[in-house]
Design an enzyme around this catalytic site. Structure first.
Site, mmCIF file in Angstrom:
data_model
loop_
_atom_site.group_PDB
_atom_site.id
_atom_site.type_symbol
_atom_site.label_atom_id
_atom_site.label_comp_id
_atom_site.label_asym_id
_atom_site.label_seq_id
_atom_site.Cartn_x
_atom_site.Cartn_y
_atom_site.Cartn_z
ATOM 1 N N CYS A 197 0.000 25.322 46.843
ATOM 2 C CA CYS A 197 -0.609 26.655 46.819
ATOM 3 C C CYS A 197 -0.572 27.407 45.485
ATOM 4 O O CYS A 197 -1.614 27.879 45.039
ATOM 5 C CB CYS A 197 -0.016 27.513 47.921
ATOM 6 S SG CYS A 197 1.770 27.481 47.987
ATOM 7 N N HIS A 251 0.559 34.167 47.056
ATOM 8 C CA HIS A 251 1.415 33.146 46.458
ATOM 9 C C HIS A 251 1.323 33.048 44.939
ATOM 10 O O HIS A 251 1.531 31.987 44.353
ATOM 11 C CB HIS A 251 1.160 31.779 47.093
ATOM 12 C CG HIS A 251 2.405 31.208 47.703
ATOM 13 N ND1 HIS A 251 3.111 30.179 47.129
ATOM 14 C CD2 HIS A 251 3.069 31.544 48.817
ATOM 15 C CE1 HIS A 251 4.158 29.902 47.878
ATOM 16 N NE2 HIS A 251 4.153 30.708 48.908
#
Length: 160
Positions: free
Chosen positions: A81, A142
């Protein structure tokens, strides 16, 4: 041609298409096309029915694909991610921005990491804002959970 250049070309093409009438808005709506960018971890090309999957249906995503633009060739700079989101938001390779690791050897940023996407980096939201777009990031960011790195500090009007 770099990914960042391609991303900018895409955004300019969308804006020019809207300005030249190639994109036809509904009566009383903006002349700019809506842009919905979906980034999902661990989603394969054949996992959505709009790309040929038969085991699960995603009717809302299928409708977006049918009514909008569906890309059939793409690459990710990473399988995890933080680096992949870095590239998607900036058009840069994650290593170039020092976002390929979290600073202690892991590939992703964890809650409480004291680092994140540098606020000086230009994101897709910051490219769209001068063109009159309202921007919102929903879901997993993220790219840093400390205040200087949150989406609202990276060009997004709202974050949920």
């Amino acid at each position: 041609m770099t990914f960042r250049t391609l991303l900018r070309c895409f955004l300019v093409t969308m804006a020019v298409g809207a300005m030249t009438g190639r994109v036809h808005p509904a009566e009383g709506q903006s002349d700019k096309p809506n842009i919905v960018l979906i980034n999902c971890d661990d989603l394969g090309y054949g996992d959505l029915s709009c790309y040929g999957a038969t085991k699960q249906q995603a009717s809302n995503i299928d409708r977006l694909a049918k009514e909008g633009i569906r890309f059939t060739s793409f690459y990710s700079t990473s399988g995890v991610c933080t680096p992949s989101r870095t590239s998607l938001m900036t058009g840069c390779y994650p290593r170039r921005l020092n976002m390929h690791t979290n600073g202690v050897g892991y590939w992703v940023l964890f809650p409480g990491n004291e680092r994140g996407l540098n606020p000086d980096e230009i994101t897709v939201a910051e490219v769209l804002a001068p063109a009159g777009y309202a921007t919102m990031c929903i879901g997993k960011w993220h790219l840093g959970d400390q205040p200087p790195f949150l989406p609202t500090r990276q060009g997004f009007d709202r974050y949920f």
